[in-house]
Scaffold this active site. Structure first.
Site, short mmCIF file in Angstrom:
data_model
loop_
_atom_site.label_atom_id
_atom_site.label_comp_id
_atom_site.label_asym_id
_atom_site.label_seq_id
_atom_site.Cartn_x
_atom_site.Cartn_y
_atom_site.Cartn_z
N GLY A 14 0.83 -1.21 0.00
CA GLY A 14 0.00 0.00 0.00
C GLY A 14 0.86 1.25 0.00
N SER A 16 1.87 3.09 -2.38
CA SER A 16 1.69 4.05 -3.48
C SER A 16 0.72 5.17 -3.15
CB SER A 16 1.21 3.32 -4.74
OG SER A 16 -0.09 2.80 -4.55
N SER A 17 0.13 5.14 -1.95
CA SER A 17 -0.90 6.14 -1.62
C SER A 17 -1.02 6.34 -0.11
CB SER A 17 -2.25 5.67 -2.19
OG SER A 17 -3.32 6.48 -1.76
N GLY A 18 -1.55 7.50 0.27
CA GLY A 18 -1.98 7.72 1.65
C GLY A 18 -0.94 7.47 2.72
N ARG A 39 -1.15 -2.44 -6.56
CA ARG A 39 -1.57 -3.00 -7.84
C ARG A 39 -1.31 -2.03 -9.00
NH1 ARG A 39 -7.49 -3.86 -5.84
NH2 ARG A 39 -6.79 -1.83 -5.08
N LYS A 43 0.22 4.64 -10.37
CA LYS A 43 0.30 5.19 -9.01
C LYS A 43 1.63 4.84 -8.36
CE LYS A 43 -3.65 3.87 -6.94
NZ LYS A 43 -4.46 3.65 -5.74
N ASP A 68 -1.38 -7.93 -6.40
CA ASP A 68 -2.49 -7.89 -5.45
C ASP A 68 -2.09 -8.74 -4.25
OD1 ASP A 68 -4.86 -8.34 -4.01
OD2 ASP A 68 -6.09 -8.09 -5.81
N SER A 147 -3.81 -1.59 11.69
CA SER A 147 -5.22 -1.83 12.00
C SER A 147 -5.95 -0.49 11.91
CB SER A 147 -5.33 -2.48 13.39
OG SER A 147 -6.67 -2.68 13.75
N TYR A 161 -15.66 -3.81 8.01
CA TYR A 161 -14.31 -3.24 8.16
C TYR A 161 -13.72 -3.53 9.54
CZ TYR A 161 -10.64 0.34 8.17
OH TYR A 161 -9.44 1.00 8.25
N LYS A 165 -10.24 -5.60 10.77
CA LYS A 165 -9.17 -4.93 11.51
C LYS A 165 -8.94 -5.53 12.89
CE LYS A 165 -7.79 -1.89 8.46
NZ LYS A 165 -6.41 -1.94 7.93
#
Ligand SMILES: NC(=O)C1=CN([C@@H]2O[C@H](COP(=O)(O)OP(=O)(O)OC[C@H]3O[C@@H](n4cnc5c(N)ncnc54)[C@H](OP(=O)(O)O)[C@@H]3O)[C@@H](O)[C@H]2O)C=CC1
Ligand SMILES: CCCCCCCCCCCCCCCC(=O)[C@@H](N)CO
Length: 273
Positions: A14, A16-18, A39, A43, A68, A147, A161, A165
């Protein structure tokens, strides 16, 4: 014994973002070599460029891997192998790939429960499973799980969700007990709402109640959340709940250590016999 980030190989799923991208930047600023896993290739390349602006020496590398993390274990194992061939054994893995969808229990598609469990939970199991053997052998390693506050409290709108978590917490705590004798440390972050593209997506799906509950707290900056996550991973300290459980965990840890020594002894005995 804090982990030395200069020259270390840090894998961020993860990335590539945020929050994940900010974690990668934070580690890169401290001299680490980075593998980004996500994926979408555009990005990934965009994030790589952004991260490289923060280099502190000309040896540093940012490697991008498109996969993925929630689909096929052998695929994940393969890309981790590729990353280790290029940048050496993984010193720190940050499991930050994840997604959120909100909605009332009866309104959520059954497939949403499957999707969130596979991305958030299995997507943390697979990369961790792919790096753990080498970490134990080297007696070096950090595994970070991301989490959420919604992974400590079940909240309206988060039946799918929150449970994914909560699952991460069980995984992380059990794994920590297994790998501690090998000097591998596991941390779990429980971030609050954070201003990211993922959060913007989530907001499109929130029922009124969820939005009002969420609005009782303020939204954090991803840079700030990332900084704290990296700090907690480097210098592992004990949270409140762990302190309460200290007596139990201490005695369980000693059982685990005793078994490890017993096993080592009988292996030596087998060899000399
Ligand atoms: N923002 C928030 O308010 C909070 C977020 N969190 C958690 O933090 C993590 C990051 O969140 P945030 O930064 O907001 O998310 P973003 O949506 O901004 O970023 C998610 C990242 O994960 C990648 N990703 C998503 N699914 C997969 C997959 N199946 N395989 C590989 N990569 C994947 C995305 O890339 P791509 O789509 O290209 O694969 C992207 O790089 C998540 O686990 C989230 O649950 C926790 C608390 C609060
Ligand atoms: C002991 C724990 C204290 C908790 C304080 C309670 C405050 C609850 C407010 C709502 C928080 C919602 C968080 C969801 C964040 C998230 O994971 C998504 N935004 C991801 O996109």
């Amino acid at each position: 014994k804090p982990l030395a980030l200069p020259g270390a190989h840090v894998v961020v799923t993860g990335g590539s973002s945020g929050i994940g991208k900010c974690i990668a930047i934070e580690c890169y600023k401290q001299g680490a070599f980075i593998t980004l896993v996500a994926r979408n290739e555009d990005k990934l390349l965009q994030a790589k460029k952004e991260i490289e602006k923060h280099s502190i020496n000309d040896k540093q590398v940012v490697l991008c891997i498109s996969v993925d993390v929630s689909q096929d274990y052998s695929q994940v194992e393969n890309v981790i192998k590729q990353a280790q061939e290029k940048l050496g054994p993984v010193d720190m893995l940050v499991n930050c790939a994840g997604m959120s969808l909100a909605g009332k229990f009866e309104d959520l598609e059954v497939s949403t429960f499957e999707r969130l469990m596979s991305v958030n939970y299995l997507g943390s199991v697979y990369p961790s499973r792919a790096v753990i053997t080498t970490m134990k052998e080297r007696r070096v390693g950090r595994i970070v799980f991301v989490s959420s506050q919604a992974g400590q409290l079940g909240l309206f709108g988060f039946t799918a969700y929150s449970s994914s978590k909560f699952a991460i917490r069980g995984l992380a705590e059990a794994l920590q007990m297994e790998v501690k004798p090998y000097n591998v440390y596991v941390t779990v972050a429980y971030p609050p709402d954070t201003d990211t593209p993922g959060f913007a997506e989530e907001n499109k799906t929130k029922p009124l109640e969820t939005r009002l509950i969420s609005e009782t707290t303020s939204v954090c900056k991803p840079e700030q959340v990332a900084k704290q996550i990296v700090k907690d991973a480097i210098v592992v300290t004990m949270g409140l709940f762990r302190t309460i459980a200290l007596f139990y965990l201490g005695s369980f840890d000693s059982i685990v250590r005793r078994c490890m020594m017993q096993r080592a002894k009988s292996e030596i005995a087998d060899k000399t016999a």
